[in-house]
Design a protein around this motif. Sequence first.
Motif, PDB file in Angstrom:
ATOM      1  N   ARG A  65      75.967  77.941  23.302  1.00 15.37           N
ATOM      2  CA  ARG A  65      75.260  78.350  24.525  1.00 15.37           C
ATOM      3  C   ARG A  65      75.050  77.211  25.508  1.00 15.37           C
ATOM      4  O   ARG A  65      74.921  77.431  26.700  1.00 15.37           O
ATOM      5  CB  ARG A  65      73.892  78.946  24.143  1.00 15.37           C
ATOM      6  CG  ARG A  65      74.054  80.326  23.538  1.00 15.37           C
ATOM      7  CD  ARG A  65      72.933  80.688  22.622  1.00 15.37           C
ATOM      8  NE  ARG A  65      71.641  80.655  23.293  1.00 15.37           N
ATOM      9  CZ  ARG A  65      70.532  81.127  22.764  1.00 15.37           C
ATOM     10  NH1 ARG A  65      70.544  81.680  21.572  1.00 15.37           N
ATOM     11  NH2 ARG A  65      69.389  81.048  23.402  1.00 15.37           N
ATOM     12  N   GLU A  66      74.988  75.981  24.986  1.00 10.89           N
ATOM     13  CA  GLU A  66      74.644  74.876  25.886  1.00 10.89           C
ATOM     14  C   GLU A  66      75.452  73.629  25.530  1.00 10.89           C
ATOM     15  O   GLU A  66      75.524  73.245  24.370  1.00 10.89           O
ATOM     16  CB  GLU A  66      73.141  74.586  25.736  1.00 10.89           C
ATOM     17  CG  GLU A  66      72.596  73.555  26.697  1.00 10.89           C
ATOM     18  CD  GLU A  66      71.065  73.495  26.633  1.00 10.89           C
ATOM     19  OE1 GLU A  66      70.416  74.502  26.955  1.00 10.89           O
ATOM     20  OE2 GLU A  66      70.524  72.447  26.237  1.00 10.89           O
ATOM     21  N   VAL A  67      76.049  73.026  26.547  1.00 11.52           N
ATOM     22  CA  VAL A  67      76.787  71.774  26.364  1.00 11.52           C
ATOM     23  C   VAL A  67      76.199  70.761  27.343  1.00 11.52           C
ATOM     24  O   VAL A  67      75.946  71.092  28.500  1.00 11.52           O
ATOM     25  CB  VAL A  67      78.292  71.971  26.646  1.00 11.52           C
ATOM     26  CG1 VAL A  67      79.037  70.643  26.565  1.00 11.52           C
ATOM     27  CG2 VAL A  67      78.896  72.970  25.659  1.00 11.52           C
ATOM     28  N   ALA A  68      75.959  69.550  26.868  1.00 12.05           N
ATOM     29  CA  ALA A  68      75.394  68.519  27.750  1.00 12.05           C
ATOM     30  C   ALA A  68      76.272  67.280  27.716  1.00 12.05           C
ATOM     31  O   ALA A  68      76.753  66.871  26.647  1.00 12.05           O
ATOM     32  CB  ALA A  68      73.982  68.164  27.309  1.00 12.05           C
ATOM     33  N   PHE A  69      76.472  66.684  28.880  1.00 16.60           N
ATOM     34  CA  PHE A  69      77.258  65.446  29.003  1.00 16.60           C
ATOM     35  C   PHE A  69      76.361  64.334  29.521  1.00 16.60           C
ATOM     36  O   PHE A  69      75.572  64.550  30.454  1.00 16.60           O
ATOM     37  CB  PHE A  69      78.421  65.655  29.971  1.00 16.60           C
ATOM     38  CG  PHE A  69      79.426  66.662  29.509  1.00 16.60           C
ATOM     39  CD1 PHE A  69      80.367  66.327  28.545  1.00 16.60           C
ATOM     40  CD2 PHE A  69      79.429  67.954  30.029  1.00 16.60           C
ATOM     41  CE1 PHE A  69      81.304  67.263  28.100  1.00 16.60           C
ATOM     42  CE2 PHE A  69      80.361  68.894  29.596  1.00 16.60           C
ATOM     43  CZ  PHE A  69      81.295  68.544  28.635  1.00 16.60           C
ATOM     44  N   PHE A  70      76.508  63.161  28.930  1.00 15.24           N
ATOM     45  CA  PHE A  70      75.653  62.043  29.343  1.00 15.24           C
ATOM     46  C   PHE A  70      76.237  60.714  28.875  1.00 15.24           C
ATOM     47  O   PHE A  70      77.083  60.695  27.971  1.00 15.24           O
ATOM     48  CB  PHE A  70      74.228  62.215  28.787  1.00 15.24           C
ATOM     49  CG  PHE A  70      74.151  62.723  27.368  1.00 15.24           C
ATOM     50  CD1 PHE A  70      74.359  61.882  26.289  1.00 15.24           C
ATOM     51  CD2 PHE A  70      73.866  64.065  27.110  1.00 15.24           C
ATOM     52  CE1 PHE A  70      74.273  62.344  24.988  1.00 15.24           C
ATOM     53  CE2 PHE A  70      73.789  64.541  25.798  1.00 15.24           C
ATOM     54  CZ  PHE A  70      73.984  63.685  24.741  1.00 15.24           C
ATOM     55  N   PRO A  71      75.780  59.607  29.462  1.00 12.45           N
ATOM     56  CA  PRO A  71      76.231  58.299  28.976  1.00 12.45           C
ATOM     57  C   PRO A  71      75.526  57.971  27.655  1.00 12.45           C
ATOM     58  O   PRO A  71      74.581  58.654  27.281  1.00 12.45           O
ATOM     59  CB  PRO A  71      75.781  57.336  30.078  1.00 12.45           C
ATOM     60  CG  PRO A  71      74.676  58.037  30.789  1.00 12.45           C
ATOM     61  CD  PRO A  71      74.909  59.503  30.633  1.00 12.45           C
ATOM     62  N   PRO A  72      75.980  56.941  26.954  1.00 10.77           N
ATOM     63  CA  PRO A  72      75.294  56.528  25.731  1.00 10.77           C
ATOM     64  C   PRO A  72      73.794  56.346  25.996  1.00 10.77           C
ATOM     65  O   PRO A  72      73.406  55.843  27.047  1.00 10.77           O
ATOM     66  CB  PRO A  72      75.961  55.206  25.373  1.00 10.77           C
ATOM     67  CG  PRO A  72      77.336  55.322  25.958  1.00 10.77           C
ATOM     68  CD  PRO A  72      77.153  56.092  27.236  1.00 10.77           C
ATOM     69  N   MET A  73      73.001  56.768  25.043  1.00 11.72           N
ATOM     70  CA  MET A  73      71.546  56.735  25.227  1.00 11.72           C
ATOM     71  C   MET A  73      71.020  55.302  25.257  1.00 11.72           C
ATOM     72  O   MET A  73      71.565  54.401  24.624  1.00 11.72           O
ATOM     73  CB  MET A  73      70.859  57.487  24.089  1.00 11.72           C
ATOM     74  CG  MET A  73      71.149  58.969  24.109  1.00 11.72           C
ATOM     75  SD  MET A  73      72.512  59.386  23.032  1.00 11.72           S
ATOM     76  CE  MET A  73      71.847  60.856  22.264  1.00 11.72           C
ATOM     77  N   THR A  74      69.908  55.160  25.968  1.00  9.70           N
ATOM     78  CA  THR A  74      69.242  53.847  26.040  1.00  9.70           C
ATOM     79  C   THR A  74      67.743  54.045  25.843  1.00  9.70           C
ATOM     80  O   THR A  74      66.942  53.763  26.725  1.00  9.70           O
ATOM     81  CB  THR A  74      69.525  53.148  27.387  1.00  9.70           C
ATOM     82  OG1 THR A  74      69.234  54.055  28.460  1.00  9.70           O
ATOM     83  CG2 THR A  74      70.971  52.710  27.496  1.00  9.70           C
ATOM     84  N   GLY A  75      67.389  54.541  24.653  1.00 11.29           N
ATOM     85  CA  GLY A  75      65.971  54.752  24.350  1.00 11.29           C
ATOM     86  C   GLY A  75      65.342  53.486  23.784  1.00 11.29           C
ATOM     87  O   GLY A  75      65.899  52.400  23.856  1.00 11.29           O
TER      88      GLY A  75
END
Lengths: 146, 82
Positions: free
Chosen positions: B71-81
């Motif tokens: 239902r849901e696809v998300a695109f993002f850069p490598p996380m920086t938490g």
Amino acid sequence: MAVRVQEEAFDAGAELNAFSKTGTDVGGIVSFTGLVRDVAGGLDVMEIEHYPAMTERAIAGIVSEAQARWSLADVLVIHRFGKLRAGETIMMVATASKHRADAFAAADFLMDYLKSRAPFWKKETTGEGAAWVESKAEDEDALKRW
Amino acid sequence: MLDVMYFAWVRERIGLPKERVETQAATVMDLVDELRGREERYAAAFADLSALKVAVDQELAEFDAPLKGVREVAFFPPMTGG
């Protein structure tokens, strides 16, 4: 186990005190507090974006993995999002265990995984403009330790 | 129908945080190819997949992940938490 993802500031000392009022079979507590560091050029604001539908679940998964690897009586993770300024508290992790080795290792593991597997992205705005903080190869390498 | 979400510079480059996409894409990679073909801003955002991560139904996934039932696809850069 408690995971909180919030915009509001929090008092890491008060959180640690509350977390420390735990059962009598806990022999040690380790905590880490992450702060917004100033950068060259002077940080106006750090903006932390996250993926609300995924964030708490991803962190809970990381905590579960830590609980499977070490003997932990309790775990606390708080991570903020939104606009923060230099010196503000971004996040904290605390682990409680019978023996300190488990508490230290679990806190270290949690920090490594929160850094590159929890869906947060930092953007720094300085006098020179705004830029997304890039992940570092060493952050990814740090996961291989575990 | 898929909800497709974008975060951080991917969101900025494409110019929106979320959209509904009508697609028959079988995998994430097929979806990426469809999006790339749309407009230059998508092609720019998806130019270098090694700089991107993908989550499928809020779990980190690989680009060859199947989309059946998703239902849901998300695109993002490598996380920086942290």
